[in-house]
Write an enzyme that holds these catalytic residues in place. Structure first.
Site, PDB file in Angstrom:
ATOM      1  N   ASP A  13       0.815  -1.216   0.000  1.00 34.54           N
ATOM      2  CA  ASP A  13       0.000   0.000   0.000  1.00 34.54           C
ATOM      3  C   ASP A  13       0.850   1.269   0.000  1.00 34.54           C
ATOM      4  O   ASP A  13       0.317   2.372  -0.065  1.00 34.54           O
ATOM      5  CB  ASP A  13      -0.936   0.026   1.213  1.00 34.54           C
ATOM      6  CG  ASP A  13      -1.995  -1.065   1.136  1.00 34.54           C
ATOM      7  OD1 ASP A  13      -2.377  -1.458   0.014  1.00 34.54           O
ATOM      8  OD2 ASP A  13      -2.434  -1.532   2.199  1.00 34.54           O
ATOM      9  N   CYS A  14       2.159   1.126   0.069  1.00 37.39           N
ATOM     10  CA  CYS A  14       3.077   2.265   0.145  1.00 37.39           C
ATOM     11  C   CYS A  14       3.769   2.460  -1.201  1.00 37.39           C
ATOM     12  O   CYS A  14       4.436   1.549  -1.708  1.00 37.39           O
ATOM     13  CB  CYS A  14       4.115   2.002   1.236  1.00 37.39           C
ATOM     14  SG  CYS A  14       5.465   3.189   1.283  1.00 37.39           S
ATOM     15  N   GLY A  15       3.630   3.652  -1.776  1.00 38.39           N
ATOM     16  CA  GLY A  15       4.258   3.951  -3.058  1.00 38.39           C
ATOM     17  C   GLY A  15       5.767   3.838  -3.021  1.00 38.39           C
ATOM     18  O   GLY A  15       6.381   3.343  -3.967  1.00 38.39           O
TER      19      GLY A  15
END
Length: 145
Positions: A13-15
């Protein structure tokens, strides 16, 4: 590219984590991906990783979007054991992406910091999800990227 053991503690979920994983794969390496939110590292392992990275354990913790302050972890007098226990109960506290290679251990923020842990290129053009160029068409690492 020779086999290279690379481990990434990854949050999909983390770019930044996604870009780091993409850069590792762009280098021709398929890393061992640890979904640390479901499988947090044991306290002893996390302690060793911080030591190998050359940073205090607290430097591997994430404040933004976590219960960091609610748990009182902003108290600088808390011992590492308390921090480790908190990460064990709330793995979202572990900052990401943490990458381990034969060349070292590093919290890869920004994502292009992972290039310092990978075998030297040359690597082809690479841009992050947002379009920021990290490696130009000539295979050169872009300053700031």
């Amino acid at each position: 590219m020779p086999d290279t053991d690379v481990v990434i503690y990854h949050n999909p979920d983390c770019g930044t984590s996604r870009n780091t994983l993409a850069l590792i794969r762009h280098a021709g390496i398929e890393p061992h991906v640890v979904p640390y939110l479901a499988l947090p590292p044991a306290a002893a392992l996390l302690t060793r990783l911080a030591r190998r990275a050359g940073v205090p354990l607290r430097a591997l913790l994430r404040e933004k979007g976590t219960p960091y302050r609610d748990l009182g972890l902003d108290d600088p007098s808390l011992p590492d054991a308390a921090l480790l226990a908190a990460v064990g109960h709330h793995p979202i506290l572990l900052n990401r992406p943490l990458v381990v290679t034969p060349l070292g251990v590093r919290l890869c923020r920004p994502s292009e910091a992972v290039l310092d842990l990978l075998p030297p290129g040359p690597y082809g053009f690479f841009a992050k999800e947002d379009g920021e160029v990290v490696i130009d068409h000539a295979g050169r690492r872009v300053a700031g990227g």
